[in-house]
Write a protein that holds these residues in place. Structure first.
Motif, PDB file in Angstrom:
ATOM      1  N   GLN A   1       8.927  -7.310  -5.261  1.00  8.52           N
ATOM      2  CA  GLN A   1       8.490  -5.949  -4.974  1.00  8.52           C
ATOM      3  C   GLN A   1       9.677  -5.018  -4.797  1.00  8.52           C
ATOM      4  N   ALA A   2      10.706  -5.485  -4.057  1.00 10.67           N
ATOM      5  CA  ALA A   2      11.879  -4.636  -3.828  1.00 10.67           C
ATOM      6  C   ALA A   2      12.595  -4.332  -5.150  1.00 10.67           C
ATOM      7  N   VAL A   3      12.785  -5.360  -5.989  1.00 16.84           N
ATOM      8  CA  VAL A   3      13.456  -5.141  -7.277  1.00 16.84           C
ATOM      9  C   VAL A   3      12.601  -4.233  -8.162  1.00 16.84           C
ATOM     10  N   THR A   4      11.283  -4.393  -8.121  1.00 18.13           N
ATOM     11  CA  THR A   4      10.395  -3.526  -8.899  1.00 18.13           C
ATOM     12  C   THR A   4      10.541  -2.073  -8.462  1.00 18.13           C
TER      13      THR A   4
ATOM     14  N   LEU B   1      15.562   5.459  -2.597  1.00 17.17           N
ATOM     15  CA  LEU B   1      15.828   4.028  -2.493  1.00 17.17           C
ATOM     16  C   LEU B   1      16.029   3.581  -1.044  1.00 17.17           C
ATOM     17  N   LEU B   2      16.538   4.477  -0.206  1.00 15.65           N
ATOM     18  CA  LEU B   2      16.901   4.083   1.162  1.00 15.65           C
ATOM     19  C   LEU B   2      15.691   3.645   1.989  1.00 15.65           C
ATOM     20  N   PRO B   3      14.592   4.420   2.035  1.00 18.77           N
ATOM     21  CA  PRO B   3      13.447   3.923   2.829  1.00 18.77           C
ATOM     22  C   PRO B   3      12.859   2.624   2.292  1.00 18.77           C
ATOM     23  N   TYR B   4      12.894   2.445   0.960  1.00 17.95           N
ATOM     24  CA  TYR B   4      12.386   1.189   0.412  1.00 17.95           C
ATOM     25  C   TYR B   4      13.251   0.016   0.866  1.00 17.95           C
ATOM     26  N   LEU B   5      14.585   0.207   0.823  1.00 22.60           N
ATOM     27  CA  LEU B   5      15.488  -0.857   1.271  1.00 22.60           C
ATOM     28  C   LEU B   5      15.320  -1.140   2.755  1.00 22.60           C
TER      29      LEU B   5
ATOM     30  N   LEU C   1       1.326  -3.297 -11.318  1.00 18.62           N
ATOM     31  CA  LEU C   1       2.065  -4.312 -10.561  1.00 18.62           C
ATOM     32  C   LEU C   1       1.666  -4.315  -9.090  1.00 18.62           C
ATOM     33  N   SER C   2       1.392  -3.130  -8.525  1.00 16.29           N
ATOM     34  CA  SER C   2       0.951  -3.066  -7.128  1.00 16.29           C
ATOM     35  C   SER C   2      -0.366  -3.800  -6.932  1.00 16.29           C
ATOM     36  N   VAL C   3      -1.270  -3.667  -7.894  1.00 16.12           N
ATOM     37  CA  VAL C   3      -2.546  -4.383  -7.804  1.00 16.12           C
ATOM     38  C   VAL C   3      -2.311  -5.890  -7.880  1.00 16.12           C
ATOM     39  N   LEU C   4      -1.426  -6.319  -8.811  1.00 23.64           N
ATOM     40  CA  LEU C   4      -1.119  -7.745  -8.911  1.00 23.64           C
ATOM     41  C   LEU C   4      -0.470  -8.268  -7.634  1.00 23.64           C
ATOM     42  N   PHE C   5       0.426  -7.435  -7.054  1.00 26.11           N
ATOM     43  CA  PHE C   5       1.058  -7.840  -5.793  1.00 26.11           C
ATOM     44  C   PHE C   5       0.010  -7.998  -4.692  1.00 26.11           C
TER      45      PHE C   5
ATOM     46  N   VAL D   1       0.838  -1.211   0.000  1.00 28.69           N
ATOM     47  CA  VAL D   1       0.000   0.000   0.000  1.00 28.69           C
ATOM     48  C   VAL D   1       0.868   1.254   0.000  1.00 28.69           C
ATOM     49  N   PHE D   2       1.946   1.216   0.789  1.00 31.11           N
ATOM     50  CA  PHE D   2       2.857   2.358   0.851  1.00 31.11           C
ATOM     51  C   PHE D   2       3.483   2.638  -0.515  1.00 31.11           C
ATOM     52  N   ARG D   3       3.960   1.584  -1.170  1.00 30.24           N
ATOM     53  CA  ARG D   3       4.628   1.809  -2.465  1.00 30.24           C
ATOM     54  C   ARG D   3       3.625   2.282  -3.514  1.00 30.24           C
ATOM     55  N   LEU D   4       2.346   1.821  -3.411  1.00 28.12           N
ATOM     56  CA  LEU D   4       1.332   2.287  -4.351  1.00 28.12           C
ATOM     57  C   LEU D   4       1.046   3.771  -4.141  1.00 28.12           C
TER      58      LEU D   4
END
Length: 527
Positions: A82-85, A108-112, A60-64, A21-24
Motif C-alpha cells: 500500500q505504501a509503495v502504491t 508523501l509526508l502524511p502517507y509516510l 487497488l484500494s478495493v483489492l486491498f 479508507v483514507f487513501r481511497l
C-alpha cells in the motif's frame, strides 16, 4: 507490531483498514479536484493517463480492502504494498502535473507518517527510501525530457530529507506507542489479576460485604451478605428495600462516631452487627458495609466455652453415671416397697423421671467428645434413606408413611453413623410437632448452587421468633423433659462431616424445614 508478540494484533488490522479508507478517499478527492486542471492544461493523452491512474488506484484500494478482510497476505506485506502504491501514484501524478513544481510531493509526508505509525516503526525507513528514489527518479525524468534544469535538484533533495525526517519521527513515535501499549497491557493484566483477587477475597471473607453509593444504591455484595440477609441483592437496587439497614445507614451518616445498633432484618431471623466504612472523606458518599453474624460470634464464643468445659464434662459424666445408677436402682426398690402409698409412688416416679433425664444428658455430653471421630464414606443417598426411614418408622412405631423424594444418582460423603444420628434427631423432632397426617413429614433431596441439600419438612408450627437465635445453642430447649443438646450435637456432627445444618425460614402455613447442605468444604464432587 506490539511488544507482546510477533504477530500483529486486531488493532493493527483495524488501523490498516482505516488507512486504506483514507487513501481511497484521498485518491477520489484528488481525482475530482485535479481532473479539471489536467483537462485544461494537458493533452488528451495525459488526461486519459490521469483517469487511468486514478481508476487503477481505486481498484487497488478495493483489492486491498478484500486482502485486509481475509488477513491475507501478511500484515507487513500489505502495508508495504500500500505504501509503495501510494508513492507511485503520487509521484506519477506529480509527473503529469509538472513535476516537483506542482507541489504534490508534500503529500508523501502524511502517507509516510501514517504507514510508519501503523507498522510501529518497522519498514519506515524503507518506505522513506522508496519515496526518495521515486522523487529523484521523477526529477531525472523531467531533466531527460527537457522540462527541468540540472540546477533544480535542491527542492527534491529537501523533500527527500523531509521524507527521512518524517520516517524517523514516526519511528520514534511508534516506539513510544509500543512501549505505552506494552505498559498499558501489563497494567491491564495487573488490574485484572487484582480485580480477580479482590473478588475472591470479597467472596471468601466471613462477614457479609455490601457497597452502597452516595445515592443509597447497592453496587456490589458478596455471597455471605446474600445468605445473611436472605433477600435479593441486585446491583442498582435501592437500599430502602432493606428498611432496617437503611435506618442504620442514615443514623451512621448523621453521627459516624456513634456505635451502630444491632440489626434484626425482617424475614432473615438473624441478628447482624453492621460496621460502616466510608470509601472517601465524605460520609455521605460511597460506603462499605460489613455485616457480622452475631449468631456466628455467639457460636464461636460457645465453642470456646465448650472446649474449656469439654474435659471437665467428660470426667463429670463418667463420675455421675455411677451414683446415678445407684439412685435409679434405689428408686426402683422404693417403688416396689411403696405398695399402695400414693405419695411414695409419686416421689419414686419423680426420682425415676429425673434419673432418666440425667442419663440422657450424660449420654449427649459424651457424644460431644466423639464428634471428631469421623469416617466419611460415599453414600448413595436414595437407597440409604429408604432403609433408614423404614427402620425409623418401626423403631418409633409410626404407622403413617413418611414421604421420601430423592433422585437415584445422589451420592454424598458422610459418616453413615453420624448421618443416621442426625436424621433420627430431625425426624423424631418433626414427628413430635407435626399433625401426623400422611404428608405431614417429608424428606426431600435437591441440588442447589452445586451442592446436594437434604430437607426435612413438617407441617407443625414454626419456631418462635425469639427462639431462633438460640435454636442451635447447647442446653436450650422449650420442653421440660428435653436436654437441649439434640440440635446442637446434630449441627456439630454435620460440621465435622463438611456439611451445614440450618433452619430455613418459611411462611407460617408452610411449616418447618431443617436443611443439611453436603460438601461445603471437603472438595467432594457435586452434580
Amino acid at each position: 507490531m506490539s511488544g507482546r508478540g510477533v504477530f500483529p494484533s486486531e488493532a493493527h488490522w483495524r488501523s490498516l483498514a482505516l488507512f486504506n479508507v483514507f487513501r481511497l478517499l484521498a485518491a477520489m478527492a484528488l481525482f475530482f479536484s485535479i481532473s479539471w486542471r489536467v483537462w485544461l492544461t494537458r493533452s488528451g493523452e495525459a488526461y486519459d493517463a490521469f483517469i487511468t491512474l486514478a481508476l487503477i488506484d481505486v481498484a487497488l484500494s478495493v483489492l486491498f480492502a478484500i486482502g485486509i478482510h481475509r488477513r491475507r497476505p501478511a500484515f507487513q506485506i500489505q502495508l508495504s504494498v500500500q505504501a509503495v502504491t501510494d508513492i507511485v501514484f503520487l509521484v506519477t501524478l506529480m509527473h503529469l502535473l509538472g513535476g516537483i513544481k506542482s507541489g504534490l510531493g508534500i503529500l508523501l509526508l502524511p502517507y509516510l507518517a501514517a504507514a510508519g505509525l501503523i507498522s510501529r516503526g518497522r519498514m519506515t525507513l524503507f518506505h522513506a527510501a522508496v519515496a526518495s528514489l521515486a522523487l529523484l527518479g521523477e526529477q531525472l525524468m523531467q531533466m531527460w525530457l527537457g522540462l527541468a534544469g540540472t540546477d533544480e535538484f535542491f527542492v527534491p533533495a529537501l523533500l527527500c530529507m523531509a521524507c527521512f525526517a518524517v520516517a524517523w519521527l514516526a519511528h520514534r513515535l511508534a516506539g513510544f506507542a509500543s512501549e505505552s501499549e506494552a505498559l498499558a497491557y501489563a497494567r491491564g493484566v495487573d488490574l485484572e489479576n487484582l480485580g480477580q483477587l479482590n473478588a475472591r477475597i470479597l467472596q471468601d471473607v466471613s462477614d457479609g460485604v455490601i457497597v452502597i453509593d452516595a445515592h443509597d444504591q447497592l453496587r456490589q455484595s458478596n455471597a455471605q451478605a446474600q445468605r445473611l440477609i436472605d433477600a435479593p441483592l441486585l446491583a442498582g437496587q435501592r437500599i430502602d428495600a432493606l428498611p432496617a439497614l437503611a435506618r442504620a445507614l442514615k443514623a451512621w451518616r448523621r453521627d459516624p462516631a456513634a456505635p451502630a445498633a444491632l440489626l434484626q432484618l425482617e424475614g432473615a431471623y438473624k441478628t447482624l452487627r453492621p460496621r460502616f466504612v466510608p470509601l472517601g472523606p465524605d460520609p455521605d458518599g460511597s460506603v462499605l458495609v460489613y455485616l457480622e453474624d452475631m449468631d456466628r460470634l455467639r457460636r464461636e464464643a460457645q465453642q470456646l466455652k465448650l472446649a474449656a468445659l469439654g474435659r471437665l464434662t467428660a470426667n463429670l459424666a463418667h463420675e455421675i453415671r455411677n451414683p446415678l445408677g445407684a439412685i435409679s436402682h434405689a428408686g426402683q426398690l422404693l417403688r416396689e416397697e411403696a405398695g399402695d402409698n400414693l405419695l411414695m409412688q409419686k416421689l419414686t416416679r419423680i426420682i425415676g423421671d429425673n434419673t432418666r433425664r440425667l442419663e440422657r444428658m450424660v449420654k449427649d455430653v459424651l457424644e460431644l467428645n466423639r464428634r471428631d471421630r469421623v469416617e466419611m464414606r460415599p453414600i448413595v443417598l436414595g437407597p440409604w434413606l429408604a432403609t433408614f426411614v423404614d427402620e425409623f418408622c418401626q423403631s418409633e412405631q409410626i404407622q403413617t408413611p413418611i414421604i421420601v423424594a430423592c433422585p437415584d444418582d445422589v451420592m454424598v460423603r458422610f459418616d453413615p453413623g453420624h448421618l443416621h444420628q442426625v436424621l433420627w434427631n430431625l425426624l423424631r423432632n418433626g414427628w413430635r410437632y407435626c399433625s401426623k397426617r400422611p404428608d405431614s413429614l417429608v424428606v426431600s433431596v435437591a441440588c442447589n448452587d452445586g451442592c446436594w441439600q437434604l430437607n426435612v419438612d413438617n407441617d407443625g408450627p414454626p419456631v418462635a421468633r425469639d427462639a431462633l437465635t438460640q435454636l442451635f445453642e447447647p442446653f436450650f430447649t422449650t420442653e421440660s423433659k428435653g436436654t437441649g443438646l439434640g440440635l446442637y450435637i446434630a449441627r456439630e456432627i454435620c460440621a465435622a462431616n463438611a456439611a451445614r445444618l440450618e433452619y430455613v425460614s418459611q411462611p407460617a402455613e408452610a411449616g418447618v424445614r431443617f436443611r443439611i447442605v453436603f460438601g461445603m468444604n471437603d472438595g467432594q464432587e457435586t452434580p
